[in-house]
Design an enzyme around this catalytic site. Structure first.
Site, mmCIF file in Angstrom:
data_model
loop_
_atom_site.group_PDB
_atom_site.id
_atom_site.type_symbol
_atom_site.label_atom_id
_atom_site.label_comp_id
_atom_site.label_asym_id
_atom_site.label_seq_id
_atom_site.Cartn_x
_atom_site.Cartn_y
_atom_site.Cartn_z
ATOM 1 C CG ASP A 176 -2.222 -0.604 1.106
ATOM 2 O OD1 ASP A 176 -2.598 -0.909 -0.033
ATOM 3 O OD2 ASP A 176 -2.897 -0.794 2.115
ATOM 4 C CD GLU B 221 -6.699 2.873 3.171
ATOM 5 O OE1 GLU B 221 -7.245 2.228 4.073
ATOM 6 O OE2 GLU B 221 -6.590 2.472 2.010
ATOM 7 C CG ASP C 11 -8.021 2.696 -1.343
ATOM 8 O OD1 ASP C 11 -7.017 2.136 -0.862
ATOM 9 O OD2 ASP C 11 -9.177 2.440 -0.970
ATOM 10 C CB ILE D 142 -4.314 -2.567 -2.314
ATOM 11 C CG1 ILE D 142 -2.980 -2.564 -3.056
ATOM 12 C CG2 ILE D 142 -5.058 -3.882 -2.604
ATOM 13 C CD1 ILE D 142 -2.004 -3.632 -2.573
ATOM 14 C CG ASP D 143 -11.251 -0.130 -2.054
ATOM 15 O OD1 ASP D 143 -11.221 0.294 -0.892
ATOM 16 O OD2 ASP D 143 -12.299 -0.404 -2.655
ATOM 17 C CB THR E 84 -6.454 -4.218 2.529
ATOM 18 O OG1 THR E 84 -6.354 -2.876 2.082
ATOM 19 C CG2 THR E 84 -5.075 -4.718 2.872
ATOM 20 C CG ASP F 284 -12.747 3.699 0.573
ATOM 21 O OD1 ASP F 284 -11.820 2.905 0.316
ATOM 22 O OD2 ASP F 284 -13.105 3.965 1.733
#
Length: 377
Positions: free
Chosen positions: A54, A79, A153, A155-156, A158, A301
């Site tokens: 991330d 994020e 974001d 890696i949405d 996760t 997001d």
């Protein structure tokens, strides 16, 4: 703006490569996972993870955009905190350096001297991806980079990325969980108003080649500003008559599920993982609407997929504000914006979509949703 879009498509594909490399190396992946704590912990998940992947992806995007558009460098938000703690308890600030060797050396200090893992990651960060085929040449938008900010974001979803369950996707079918729910999201907004104007979504795990065992990704993009509304996806055709279909989080309130069941019928309520993925389901026509009554999503997001819905004639509204509004119609007051934090909150919560949200393609469908939820929340 076409130059910025091309760059974001390229860095999103680089990000997808990093995500794939991290999954392909199982021992490396175990090393990468750390739990979020304190103010940055997302309350919705019992176990929410912070991965080095991330942080690396976020900083790589920040670096690459900052090089080409220096006037945007201070307005690229993500994020993740880029401070990482290694096994010795040392805090290391993760940044992308100008050379692969320097980046590898920095990452080795995070990875307790694991040079193999560090050089693998650095290689993915500094590797130029294959050319992204996107017809952006005729794109003319009267905005300059100095007016824009970015939400990333890395890696949405996760938890789906870490769990790693594989699905063979079929056109027109919603698969509620698995690796395909993990998305790289890059959203661009107007600093003055918070209006979302450009979005790039990369789905790193869209198709697995049976011969090589390698994953291939898929990208989606949209631009929406003034009279310009362009999207890589066509507006889905409306089915014959039929009831609305709604996608929800499995943890959605019972009162919401019951109200929507009365509107749609139980067979038209679907569940899926990841906020970004649920909005993508609406973009692709796998669901008509996404409803979330809690403030458990964040600006990073929703910003990117919001733009694609706007370009298709829809949008993302603040559910609480929409329910309070006399008209119940989407407008500048109810549509989500991306430039102002909630100053009374701390940590990640400053950037939460506190009123919940509804993502929709069609205003009449939003109207129906508001009708059944009014007085229930």
């Amino acid at each position: 703006m076409a130059d910025l879009l091309r760059l974001l498509l390229r860095v999103a594909e680089k990000a997808a490569n990093v995500a794939r490399v991290c999954r392909q190396e199982a021992p490396l992946f175990q090393l990468l996972v750390q739990e979020k704590t304190g103010d940055d912990k997302n309350k919705k998940f019992v176990q929410d993870f912070k991965t080095l992947a991330d942080v690396v992806i976020q900083e790589m995007i920040r670096h690459d955009v900052g090089v080409q558009f220096p006037e945007m460098a201070d307005f690229i938000h993500g994020e993740e905190s880029n401070k990482f703690e290694n096994g010795l308890g040392e805090s290391v600030t993760v940044t992308v350096c100008s050379t692969e060797e320097e980046t590898a050396a920095l990452l080795a200090s995070v990875l307790d001297g694991d040079k193999t893992a560090a050089s693998l990651l650095a290689g993915a960060i500094h590797q130029d991806p294959a050319t992204i085929d996107a017809n952006t040449d005729g794109l003319r938008v009267p905005l300059s980079p100095s007016e824009l900010g970015i939400w990333i974001d890395p890696i949405d979803a996760t938890s789906q990325y870490i769990e790693g369950r594989e699905e063979v996707l079929e056109e027109g079918h919603l698969f509620p969980s698995g690796l395909h729910c993990a998305l790289v999201l890059i959203g661009v907004y107007l600093r003055s108003t918070g209006e979302p104007v450009m979005g790039v979504i990369n789905q790193p795990f869209n198709y697995k080649d049976p011969a090589s065992g390698r994953w291939r990704g898929k990208h989606f993009w949209g631009v929406s500003y003034g009279s310009v509304n362009v999207c890589s996806e066509s507006r889905p055709k409306d089915g014959p008559g039929g009831r609305l279909s709604v996608v929800l989080s499995s943890s959605e309130k019972l009162v919401v599920k019951e109200a929507l069941t009365s509107l749609c019928g139980p067979d038209k309520l679907m569940y899926a993982s990841g906020a970004g993925f649920k909005i993508l389901c609406v973009i692709q026509g796998l669901a008509d609407v996404y409803v979330l009554s809690e403030g458990s999503t964040f600006k990073w997001d929703s910003c990117a997929p919001h733009v694609l819905l706007r370009a298709l004639g829809g949008g993302v509204v603040d559910l609480a504000k929409c329910l309070q509004s006399s008209s119940g119609e989407p407008d500048q007051q109810t549509e989500l914006t991306y430039h102002q934090p909630y100053t009374e909150c701390k940590g990640a919560d400053r950037w939460a979509n506190h009123g919940g949200l509804v993502a929709y393609r069609d205003c009449s469908q939003l109207h129906s949703i508001m009708g059944v939820l009014k007085g229930k929340l």
